[in-house]
Design an enzyme around this catalytic site. Structure first.
Site, mmCIF file in Angstrom:
data_model
loop_
_atom_site.group_PDB
_atom_site.id
_atom_site.type_symbol
_atom_site.label_atom_id
_atom_site.label_comp_id
_atom_site.label_asym_id
_atom_site.label_seq_id
_atom_site.Cartn_x
_atom_site.Cartn_y
_atom_site.Cartn_z
ATOM 1 N N ALA A 43 -13.046 4.616 -7.594
ATOM 2 C CA ALA A 43 -13.250 3.177 -7.396
ATOM 3 C C ALA A 43 -14.464 2.915 -6.523
ATOM 4 C CB ALA A 43 -12.011 2.564 -6.745
ATOM 5 N N HIS A 59 -3.940 3.519 -0.071
ATOM 6 C CA HIS A 59 -4.133 4.908 -0.492
ATOM 7 C C HIS A 59 -4.646 5.745 0.675
ATOM 8 C CE1 HIS A 59 -3.764 5.001 -5.005
ATOM 9 N NE2 HIS A 59 -3.636 3.712 -4.753
#
Length: 189
Positions: A43, A59
């Site tokens: 990402a 995360h």
């Protein structure tokens, strides 16, 4: 039972729907290798998108502090080839990686896909790949959505065929598909 030891895997695919726990399971598997973990984030961070930044932070907070994080939104094959044998590479996620490359023409995409598959075939490190399952719903009504779904579905199937273990995480459960299922014949789409 230690799934890593049981599978004696070098290449593991963890797949499932959104918010199913795929990343958490992949992180558990990476810890169980006992190797130094390299978390490959596909990402890109847009600081103006607060909800996206919070997802990324969730995360990060879950991962052990001694894990190395590498941001690699495009050249995943090079990152895999560069990883040392003493490491466990955790790539999260293939869906985001495919989205990052969605603008590629079909011929270029096929080359990129083949580079990734070739890198996985010769990788020196254990590699755990996280992938979303997007094809369980309706066919998207717009071309980019269909391209994304088809590319990701094909990628997941081709990696699954080469993986030592494939896990499906859904409904709060982890299923080892390599233990309870059988592979399709090698006619890749």
């Amino acid at each position: 039972m230690n799934p890593i030891a049981a599978a004696k895997s070098r290449l593991i695919l963890v797949t499932g729907p959104a918010r199913s726990g795929k990343s958490e399971w992949a992180e558990t598997l990476a810890k169980q290798t006992g190797k130094s973990a390299i978390y490959v984030a596909t990402a890109t961070v847009d600081p103006t998108d607060r909800e996206w930044v919070e997802r990324i932070e969730q995360h990060r907070r879950r991962r052990p502090a001694d894990w190395t994080t590498v941001q690699q939104p495009i050249d995943l094959a090079a990152t895999i080839l560069a990883s040392p044998p003493s490491s466990c590479l955790l790539v999260d996620s293939l869906g985001t990686w495919v989205a990052n490359l969605l603008e590629q023409e079909d011929v270029t995409w096929e080359k990129t896909l083949q580079q990734l598959l070739d890198s996985l075939a010769v990788a020196k490190s254990d590699t755990i790949l996280v992938a979303e399952e997007t094809g369980w719903g309706v066919v998207p009504a717009y071309p980019a959505g269909r391209t994304f779904r088809d590319r990701l579905g094909t990628l997941v199937r081709r990696i699954g065929a080469k993986s030592d273990a494939v896990y499906l995480v859904t409904g709060g459960y982890v299923l080892n598909l390599t233990e309870i299922g059988f592979p399709l014949p090698p006619n890749s789409p």
